[in-house]
Enzyme design. Structure first.
Site, PDB file in Angstrom:
ATOM      1  N   ASN A   1      -7.439  -3.547  14.354  1.00  0.00           N
ATOM      2  CA  ASN A   1      -8.909  -3.820  13.978  1.00  0.00           C
ATOM      3  C   ASN A   1      -8.863  -5.088  13.156  1.00  0.00           C
ATOM      4  O   ASN A   1     -10.070  -5.206  12.437  1.00  0.00           O
ATOM      5  CB  ASN A   1      -9.718  -2.806  13.351  1.00  0.00           C
ATOM      6  CG  ASN A   1      -8.789  -2.099  12.305  1.00  0.00           C
ATOM      7  OD1 ASN A   1      -7.933  -2.680  11.613  1.00  0.00           O
ATOM      8  ND2 ASN A   1      -9.361  -0.865  11.510  1.00  0.00           N
TER       9      ASN A   1
ATOM     10  N   GLU B   1      -9.597  -2.286   5.254  1.00  0.00           N
ATOM     11  CA  GLU B   1     -10.128  -2.268   6.648  1.00  0.00           C
ATOM     12  C   GLU B   1     -11.318  -3.188   6.928  1.00  0.00           C
ATOM     13  O   GLU B   1     -11.923  -3.781   5.991  1.00  0.00           O
ATOM     14  CB  GLU B   1     -10.891  -0.665   6.984  1.00  0.00           C
ATOM     15  CG  GLU B   1      -9.503   0.328   6.626  1.00  0.00           C
ATOM     16  CD  GLU B   1      -8.893   0.551   7.851  1.00  0.00           C
ATOM     17  OE1 GLU B   1      -8.647  -0.390   8.846  1.00  0.00           O
ATOM     18  OE2 GLU B   1      -7.949   1.544   8.236  1.00  0.00           O
TER      19      GLU B   1
ATOM     20  N   HIS C   1      -7.094  -5.165  10.108  1.00  0.00           N
ATOM     21  CA  HIS C   1      -6.625  -4.768   8.897  1.00  0.00           C
ATOM     22  C   HIS C   1      -5.537  -5.525   8.163  1.00  0.00           C
ATOM     23  O   HIS C   1      -4.407  -5.815   9.095  1.00  0.00           O
ATOM     24  CB  HIS C   1      -6.839  -3.433   8.637  1.00  0.00           C
ATOM     25  CG  HIS C   1      -5.783  -2.619   8.815  1.00  0.00           C
ATOM     26  ND1 HIS C   1      -5.882  -1.736   9.959  1.00  0.00           N
ATOM     27  CD2 HIS C   1      -4.391  -2.585   8.814  1.00  0.00           C
ATOM     28  CE1 HIS C   1      -4.698  -1.027  10.290  1.00  0.00           C
ATOM     29  NE2 HIS C   1      -3.827  -1.785   9.425  1.00  0.00           N
TER      30      HIS C   1
ATOM     31  N   ASP D   1       0.872  -1.204  -0.063  1.00  0.00           N
ATOM     32  CA  ASP D   1       0.024  -0.023   0.018  1.00  0.00           C
ATOM     33  C   ASP D   1       0.881   1.314  -0.048  1.00  0.00           C
ATOM     34  O   ASP D   1       2.202   1.328   0.162  1.00  0.00           O
ATOM     35  CB  ASP D   1      -0.966   0.025   1.226  1.00  0.00           C
ATOM     36  CG  ASP D   1      -0.169  -0.433   2.524  1.00  0.00           C
ATOM     37  OD1 ASP D   1       0.922  -0.139   2.615  1.00  0.00           O
ATOM     38  OD2 ASP D   1      -0.820  -1.244   3.365  1.00  0.00           O
TER      39      ASP D   1
END
Length: 253
Positions: free
Chosen positions: A147, A154, A149, A78
Site C-alpha cells: 500500500n 501507513e 507504506h 520500527d
C-alpha cells in the site's frame, strides 16, 4: 550483478536490476562502500523479507575479513507494540538473528523503538532524541509495503510525522501474518519513525522486489506526491534511490 538500467524518475535515482539477487548485491555493495569510507556511519535499517539477502551479504563481507560493521551505529525503522525485545517475532530478535550477532555489533550501538514502554509517546520522543544525538542518520534503507507504506507509515500519514505509535492497516497485518503462527498473533500497532524522520537521513535507498510491489512502486514514482502513497514523499528528498528488480519495476512507464 546485472543492472538493466539506471534512470531518473521525478528526481529519484532508479536502478533496475535483473532480479532480486542482483538488487541485493547492488544495495549491499553500496552499503559496504559507505562503511569503507566512514566506518562510524549511522545506519537506518529495515526489517521484512526484502532486506534479508542484503544482510546475508553484509554478514559474508564481515566474516570474510573484507570489511567490518563494528564501528557503525544503527537505528531501526520500527518495532511492534506489545512484543518484548526477546520475543521470537520482535524486530529486535530479527536483527540479532540476521545481522547484529554475526557482524559483532555491540548492543550499545544498536537501537530499536521501545514497543513495550509504559509511555509510548515518551519512548518515541526519546528515539528522536537518540537519533539527533548521533548527528542524524547517514544512510537509510527502506522497503515498501503493497500500500506504499515506508516503515509503518501507513497511507494517510502526514509528511511532517515523527516517531510515534501507529495502528497497522488490515492489509499490512495480513501481509505480515506469514511471520506469525496465526493472524490473531499479529500486533495491531507499532512504533515507527515518521516520514519527516526518514526524510532527514542524508541518503535513502528503497529496495523493492517482486510483482507484488510493482503497483506501489509505480504510484510512488509516477503518481501524485501525498499521503495516499507515503513512499511518494521520497521524491522530495535530494538523495533518494529506488533499487528494483525487473518485476518491481514492471509498472513504470
Amino acid at each position: 550483478m546485472t543492472i538493466v538500467s539506471k534512470q531518473t524518475c521525478n528526481g529519484v535515482h532508479v536502478v533496475i536490476c535483473e532480479d532480486a539477487a542482483a538488487a541485493a548485491d547492488y544495495v549491499a555493495q553500496g552499503l559496504q562502500t559507505r562503511l569503507r569510507e566512514t566506518p562510524t556511519s549511522v545506519l537506518g535499517l529495515a526489517t521484512g523479507s526484502t532486506p534479508e539477502p542484503v544482510y546475508a551479504r553484509m554478514v559474508a563481507w564481515c566474516e570474510s575479513g573484507e570489511g567490518s560493521m563494528r564501528d557503525a551505529t544503527t537505528f531501526n525503522l520500527d518495532e511492534y507494540c506489545g512484543l518484548r525485545p526477546d520475543h521470537p517475532k520482535s524486530y529486535r530478535t530479527y536483527m540479532h538473528e540476521r545481522l547484529f550477532d554475526a557482524v559483532g555489533l555491540p548492543e550499545s550501538q544498536t537501537n530499536l523503538p521501545n514497543g513495550v514502554a509504559a509511555d509510548i509517546a515518551a519512548a518515541a520522543q526519546d528515539y528522536e532524541s537518540a537519533i539527533a544525538a548521533t548527528g542524524g542518520i547517514d544512510w537509510q534503507l527502506l522497503g515498501i509495503g503493497g500500500n506504499g507504506h515506508i516503515g509503518f507509515n501507513e497511507p494517510g500519514s502526514s509528511r511532517n510525522s515523527r516517531t510515534r505509535e501507529v495502528q497497522l492497516a488490515a492489509a499490512t497485518r495480513e501481509a505480515n501474518a506469514r511471520f506469525f503462527d496465526s493472524m490473531e498473533e499479529v500486533p495491531t500497532s507499532a512504533i515507527t519513525m515518521g516520514i519527516d524522520t526518514i526524510l532527514r537521513a542524508d541518503c535513502i535507498v528503497l529496495m523493492a522486489t517482486s510483482f507484488g510491489k510493482a503497483e506501489a512502486v509505480s504510484s510512488a514514482l509516477q503518481g501524485s506526491v501525498g499521503s495516499t502513497n507515503p513512499a511518494s514523499f521520497l521524491r522530495e528528498h535530494a538523495n533518494a534511490s529506488f533499487v528494483l528488480d525487473r518485476e518491481a519495476a514492471s509498472g513504470l512507464v
